[in-house]
Design a protein around this motif. Sequence first.
Motif, PDB file in Angstrom:
ATOM      1  N   ASN A 113       0.912  -1.140   0.359  1.00  5.60           N
ATOM      2  CA  ASN A 113      -0.006  -0.342   0.013  1.00  5.60           C
ATOM      3  C   ASN A 113       1.512   1.574   0.160  1.00  5.60           C
ATOM      4  O   ASN A 113       2.051   0.992   0.803  1.00  5.60           O
ATOM      5  CB  ASN A 113      -0.520   0.086   1.563  1.00  5.60           C
ATOM      6  N   THR A 114       0.946   2.496  -0.710  1.00  9.85           N
ATOM      7  CA  THR A 114       1.101   3.507  -1.131  1.00  9.85           C
ATOM      8  C   THR A 114       0.012   4.648  -0.678  1.00  9.85           C
ATOM      9  O   THR A 114      -0.736   4.834  -1.218  1.00  9.85           O
ATOM     10  CB  THR A 114       2.026   4.037  -2.288  1.00  9.85           C
ATOM     11  N   VAL A 115       0.582   5.625   0.272  1.00 11.45           N
ATOM     12  CA  VAL A 115      -0.312   6.262   0.011  1.00 11.45           C
ATOM     13  C   VAL A 115       0.665   7.942  -0.053  1.00 11.45           C
ATOM     14  O   VAL A 115       1.696   8.734   1.125  1.00 11.45           O
ATOM     15  CB  VAL A 115      -1.094   6.894   1.643  1.00 11.45           C
ATOM     16  N   LYS A 116       0.101   8.595  -0.912  1.00 15.06           N
ATOM     17  CA  LYS A 116       0.993  10.402  -1.020  1.00 15.06           C
ATOM     18  C   LYS A 116       0.341  11.317   0.209  1.00 15.06           C
ATOM     19  O   LYS A 116       1.378  11.967   1.288  1.00 15.06           O
ATOM     20  CB  LYS A 116       0.505  11.213  -2.325  1.00 15.06           C
ATOM     21  N   GLY A 117      -0.419  11.100   0.599  1.00 14.78           N
ATOM     22  CA  GLY A 117      -0.971  11.949   1.800  1.00 14.78           C
ATOM     23  C   GLY A 117      -0.743  11.258   3.167  1.00 14.78           C
ATOM     24  O   GLY A 117       0.184  10.283   3.359  1.00 14.78           O
ATOM     25  N   VAL A 119      -3.119   9.125   6.405  1.00 13.42           N
ATOM     26  CA  VAL A 119      -4.261   7.612   6.680  1.00 13.42           C
ATOM     27  C   VAL A 119      -4.748   8.031   8.193  1.00 13.42           C
ATOM     28  O   VAL A 119      -3.928   8.493   9.165  1.00 13.42           O
ATOM     29  CB  VAL A 119      -3.175   6.528   6.434  1.00 13.42           C
ATOM     30  N   LYS A 120      -5.892   8.282   8.270  1.00  7.01           N
ATOM     31  CA  LYS A 120      -6.387   8.196   9.561  1.00  7.01           C
ATOM     32  C   LYS A 120      -7.615   7.025   9.293  1.00  7.01           C
ATOM     33  O   LYS A 120      -8.709   6.771   8.709  1.00  7.01           O
ATOM     34  CB  LYS A 120      -7.417   9.271   9.107  1.00  7.01           C
ATOM     35  N   GLY A 121      -7.328   5.775  10.379  1.00  4.50           N
ATOM     36  CA  GLY A 121      -7.729   4.382   9.656  1.00  4.50           C
ATOM     37  C   GLY A 121      -7.191   3.252   9.973  1.00  4.50           C
ATOM     38  O   GLY A 121      -5.621   3.325  10.965  1.00  4.50           O
ATOM     39  N   VAL A 122      -6.797   2.116   9.546  1.00  5.89           N
ATOM     40  CA  VAL A 122      -6.067   1.577   9.543  1.00  5.89           C
ATOM     41  C   VAL A 122      -5.119   1.130   8.108  1.00  5.89           C
ATOM     42  O   VAL A 122      -5.662   1.015   6.694  1.00  5.89           O
ATOM     43  CB  VAL A 122      -7.580  -0.321   9.622  1.00  5.89           C
ATOM     44  N   GLN A 123      -4.704   0.301   8.006  1.00  8.89           N
ATOM     45  CA  GLN A 123      -4.043  -0.089   6.650  1.00  8.89           C
ATOM     46  C   GLN A 123      -2.717  -1.090   6.809  1.00  8.89           C
ATOM     47  O   GLN A 123      -1.646  -1.144   7.512  1.00  8.89           O
ATOM     48  CB  GLN A 123      -2.677   1.718   6.260  1.00  8.89           C
ATOM     49  N   GLY A 124      -3.573  -2.003   5.954  1.00 10.26           N
ATOM     50  CA  GLY A 124      -2.803  -3.589   6.154  1.00 10.26           C
ATOM     51  C   GLY A 124      -2.063  -3.577   4.753  1.00 10.26           C
ATOM     52  O   GLY A 124      -3.009  -3.748   3.778  1.00 10.26           O
ATOM     53  N   ALA A 125      -1.004  -4.809   5.012  1.00 10.55           N
ATOM     54  CA  ALA A 125      -0.228  -4.735   3.902  1.00 10.55           C
ATOM     55  C   ALA A 125       0.536  -6.496   4.325  1.00 10.55           C
ATOM     56  O   ALA A 125       1.009  -6.612   5.018  1.00 10.55           O
ATOM     57  CB  ALA A 125       0.799  -4.378   2.917  1.00 10.55           C
ATOM     58  N   GLY A 126       0.540  -7.159   2.836  1.00  9.12           N
ATOM     59  CA  GLY A 126       1.456  -8.677   3.335  1.00  9.12           C
ATOM     60  C   GLY A 126       2.574  -8.415   3.322  1.00  9.12           C
ATOM     61  O   GLY A 126       3.627  -8.987   4.075  1.00  9.12           O
ATOM     62  N   ASN A 129       3.850  -1.333   3.866  1.00  7.68           N
ATOM     63  CA  ASN A 129       3.340  -0.529   4.070  1.00  7.68           C
ATOM     64  C   ASN A 129       4.362   1.241   4.100  1.00  7.68           C
ATOM     65  O   ASN A 129       4.870   1.333   3.950  1.00  7.68           O
ATOM     66  CB  ASN A 129       2.262   0.577   5.019  1.00  7.68           C
ATOM     67  N   ILE A 130       3.747   2.292   2.486  1.00  9.21           N
ATOM     68  CA  ILE A 130       4.200   3.602   2.700  1.00  9.21           C
ATOM     69  C   ILE A 130       3.417   4.718   2.820  1.00  9.21           C
ATOM     70  O   ILE A 130       2.782   4.373   2.294  1.00  9.21           O
ATOM     71  CB  ILE A 130       4.916   3.646   1.424  1.00  9.21           C
ATOM     72  N   VAL A 131       3.471   5.522   3.863  1.00 12.52           N
ATOM     73  CA  VAL A 131       2.608   6.881   3.972  1.00 12.52           C
ATOM     74  C   VAL A 131       3.493   7.992   3.631  1.00 12.52           C
ATOM     75  O   VAL A 131       4.780   8.498   4.889  1.00 12.52           O
ATOM     76  CB  VAL A 131       1.635   6.700   5.281  1.00 12.52           C
ATOM     77  N   SER A 132       3.515   9.011   2.979  1.00  8.91           N
ATOM     78  CA  SER A 132       4.329   9.953   2.854  1.00  8.91           C
ATOM     79  C   SER A 132       3.907  11.680   4.479  1.00  8.91           C
ATOM     80  O   SER A 132       5.202  11.700   4.762  1.00  8.91           O
ATOM     81  CB  SER A 132       3.747  11.020   2.056  1.00  8.91           C
ATOM     82  N   MET A 144       7.481  -4.330   5.942  1.00  8.64           N
ATOM     83  CA  MET A 144       8.130  -2.953   6.875  1.00  8.64           C
ATOM     84  C   MET A 144       7.102  -2.336   6.808  1.00  8.64           C
ATOM     85  O   MET A 144       5.888  -2.058   5.847  1.00  8.64           O
ATOM     86  CB  MET A 144       9.080  -3.076   5.449  1.00  8.64           C
ATOM     87  N   ASN A 145       6.850  -1.138   7.376  1.00 11.03           N
ATOM     88  CA  ASN A 145       5.557  -0.011   7.801  1.00 11.03           C
ATOM     89  C   ASN A 145       7.163   1.657   7.444  1.00 11.03           C
ATOM     90  O   ASN A 145       7.952   1.067   8.117  1.00 11.03           O
ATOM     91  CB  ASN A 145       5.253   0.458   9.028  1.00 11.03           C
TER      92      ASN A 145
END
Length: 375
Positions: A113-117, A119-126, A129-132, A144-145
Amino acid sequence: MHSKFIITTLFTFATLYSYGQTFIDGKEDEVIKERPFQISLVPGFGTSRGAKQGYVNRFSLNLFAGYEYGFHGVELGGFYNINKHNIKGAQFAGFGNTVGGDVYGAQFGGFVNTVKGKVKGVQGAGYLNIVSKEVQGAQLAGYMNLADSVKGLQAAGIINVNRRNLDGTQLAGIINVAKDVEGLQVSGLVNKAKHIKGTQIGLINIADTVERGATVGLLNIVKKGKHQLAVEHNEVMDVNLAFRSGTDRLYSVLFAGIQGKSDFLWSYGLGFGTEFKLKNHWSSNVEITSQSINPKEDHHEELNLLNRLSWNFNYQMASHLSISAGPAFNVYVTDVYDQESGRYGDDIDMGSFYNETFSGTNVKMWIGYNISVKF
């Protein structure tokens, strides 16, 4: 006939509702068209014409992959979902999700999962996860997170990286990295942070300062903390070499020692302690340690542990030189037994006031002493 009727109905339904309008994130100057659903095989093949149309979907189904403006509801992707702007609701993909704006809700990808902005909630990946920007909630990954900052939980099988603040908990199988931590870091190997207001738990903990809380591990490297070598002597070992690291509030002790009698013994152990200041150059520390006792050129396979509770008084002679001495309460627990002599364990006690055997395990207790020079 039935399949053609269903497809025609779906297209008609989408057309009738595609001209509805909604405000995105309450910004009245950005009016976005809304429709109840879209179905695509890949971008450009389906009921949607892609992200350029500016539609926010209530339900989005991408049989293989899709590229949409955003959605307020649910999006399902067989392989990959891509959204240009914000999403609200739940997003699921067999391989991965990419969002060019913010995520409000839940995002689950089989691999990434990649998010440029934010995250308010849950982010799950096998895997990853990348959140800017910031994560407010939970970020969960098999490998890795990566986030700019986290308020909540960041948990990964291998590594968590938080570029700025952590206000919550980091859990990792191998390593956690953050700048400022207000909460808890727990890893199987290394925790690294700049400023700590909370607790680090791992084999190796690294920090610049610990404002409040503690670092709990075998090796605690605190730049503005305790780094102390010591040469020690007690009634059990003639010479011990010890290293203390952490903070005065809580530090770890690693040590090894030898006994030079005819039945030469060597030992190694670890423990924890706390130190508090007294008047002038005086201080006092309490330590709990456990060490394995072994014969020359050998290692006991049986249980053979000496556990000590010591209370020492220290006098600071110079900035990096102090002397210390105090009593120690010993509890020796051993399964080692010599049939010829009928003796349990090694000859290390100086006259025990307690000596009992339970199901082949002998327990001795006595009062000893400890003397050391610390650098």
